[in-house]
Design a protein around this motif. Sequence first.
Motif, PDB file in Angstrom:
ATOM      1  N   PHE A   1      95.297  90.219  43.576  1.00 44.48           N
ATOM      2  CA  PHE A   1      94.200  90.237  42.726  1.00 44.48           C
ATOM      3  C   PHE A   1      93.208  89.213  42.896  1.00 44.48           C
ATOM      4  N   LYS A   2      93.536  87.873  43.389  1.00 42.15           N
ATOM      5  CA  LYS A   2      92.537  86.911  44.054  1.00 42.15           C
ATOM      6  C   LYS A   2      91.486  87.418  44.995  1.00 42.15           C
ATOM      7  N   ASN A   3      91.642  88.675  45.848  1.00 42.49           N
ATOM      8  CA  ASN A   3      90.937  89.073  46.794  1.00 42.49           C
ATOM      9  C   ASN A   3      90.082  90.301  46.440  1.00 42.49           C
ATOM     10  N   TRP A   4      90.504  90.806  45.351  1.00 42.74           N
ATOM     11  CA  TRP A   4      89.926  91.820  44.839  1.00 42.74           C
ATOM     12  C   TRP A   4      88.410  91.657  44.042  1.00 42.74           C
ATOM     13  N   LYS A   5      87.421  92.150  44.609  1.00 45.89           N
ATOM     14  CA  LYS A   5      85.982  91.829  44.085  1.00 45.89           C
ATOM     15  C   LYS A   5      85.217  93.315  43.858  1.00 45.89           C
ATOM     16  N   VAL A   6      84.809  93.428  42.770  1.00 46.28           N
ATOM     17  CA  VAL A   6      83.862  94.567  42.314  1.00 46.28           C
ATOM     18  C   VAL A   6      82.516  94.471  42.905  1.00 46.28           C
ATOM     19  N   PRO A   7      82.019  95.363  43.779  1.00 43.95           N
ATOM     20  CA  PRO A   7      80.614  95.284  44.390  1.00 43.95           C
ATOM     21  C   PRO A   7      79.569  95.238  43.146  1.00 43.95           C
ATOM     22  N   THR A   8      78.493  94.340  43.310  1.00 45.83           N
ATOM     23  CA  THR A   8      77.678  93.992  42.538  1.00 45.83           C
ATOM     24  C   THR A   8      76.887  95.462  42.191  1.00 45.83           C
ATOM     25  N   LEU A   9      76.695  96.460  43.054  1.00 42.24           N
ATOM     26  CA  LEU A   9      76.267  97.482  42.714  1.00 42.24           C
ATOM     27  C   LEU A   9      76.526  98.330  41.661  1.00 42.24           C
ATOM     28  N   ILE A  10      77.883  98.062  41.150  1.00 43.24           N
ATOM     29  CA  ILE A  10      78.675  98.900  40.245  1.00 43.24           C
ATOM     30  C   ILE A  10      79.240  97.770  39.272  1.00 43.24           C
ATOM     31  N   ASP A  11      78.628  96.600  39.173  1.00 44.29           N
ATOM     32  CA  ASP A  11      79.144  95.591  38.150  1.00 44.29           C
ATOM     33  C   ASP A  11      77.933  94.880  37.457  1.00 44.29           C
TER      34      ASP A  11
END
Length: 393
Positions: free
Chosen positions: A114-124
Amino acid sequence: MQRLQESPKKEEYPKGTFGYDRQFLMQQYKNTIVLENSIEKSSILVSPELQGRVMTSSLNGNEGMSFGWINHDLIASGELSEQFNAFGGEERFWLGPEGGQFSLYFPENVSFDFKNWKVPTLIDSEPFEVVANNKSTAVFNKKAAITNYSGTTFNLDITRTISLISKDDIKNNLGLIDVDFSAVAFKSKNKIVNQGNNAWTEDSGVPSIWILCMLNPAPAVTVVAPIKEGGKEELGAKVNDNYFGKVDQDRLKATDKTVFFKADGKSRGKIGFSPKRATKFIGSYDANNKVLTILEIDEPRVKDKYVNSAWEIQENPFSGDVINSYNDGPLENGEQLGPFYELESSSPALFLKSKESYTHTQTIYHFSGTDKQINALALKILGVSVNEIEAAL
């Protein structure tokens, strides 16, 4: 051109109503769009600032229950996280896969934690452009590039069309000519064009369209998924419940034709259904508020491949699920994103040649009515009675 919206005339609505969320969102996001049918009192709020996200809906105007889960505190704070912003919203546009060697949510050469999981700003957190808007439909567009875990970059042209559906069309769509009810429904058409010069292939990985609906959990809310009947050797497992570890037996029940899943926002878990098991519907029933919610997609085709979102390097990255449900709960450190629960659908894996496109369509319905009316709707659409739903878990 985008229409200018007027705030509701009544100054105060209690939290939990559509009027409250309408006033709140129009204060926070100046471009918020309201699609509404004043005669039928069906309304939805859509945010261009958040990817053309449907934030919430109502079947009784401003006084009606607000169906989407909205993170008021986060939105009001104005703060942005580099990892993920759980703004909420009843229906949002995302891309798959989430995990695996073709993941769009993990950078290259990191562990799937989870610490490495990142939602791309495109869809966030990035806005989509409004390209058309009238009283019942809004159209959004975004051109962008995104790179997966294996280093492949996808050049995308995304068009998202949100349309409010009339009661007559609801009846015709679902074959409900002889059933009366109150309802709000909206359809999203989500189109992606491969704007790059190269085809998207199994070797490079491919994206998929992933639509997620964040809704309000409660102890009396049960997710209901009709499945295709048949043996495990022929159709595989009835339900995939191993996304974040097996779901406890008291929270999940599978019969030959239906899967029930507890949506109380108190235990993190996710379920999914392969194209061999999934039907065109998944839904939920709120026994306290007597509200039946339905998600509808086109009938899944067994021959189609779906991206695998498991958080691991995968043996088969195109063995994913069509329809999912997620129940939020505390993470290992005790923190929680919600609480909320989700109904989700995905397009097939998009093996598109240069300039080819694919459109994934999803429809959300919320029904209210007498016990007899809701029971008739549940039997017609989900194949089970309200009593069966309430007694399942």
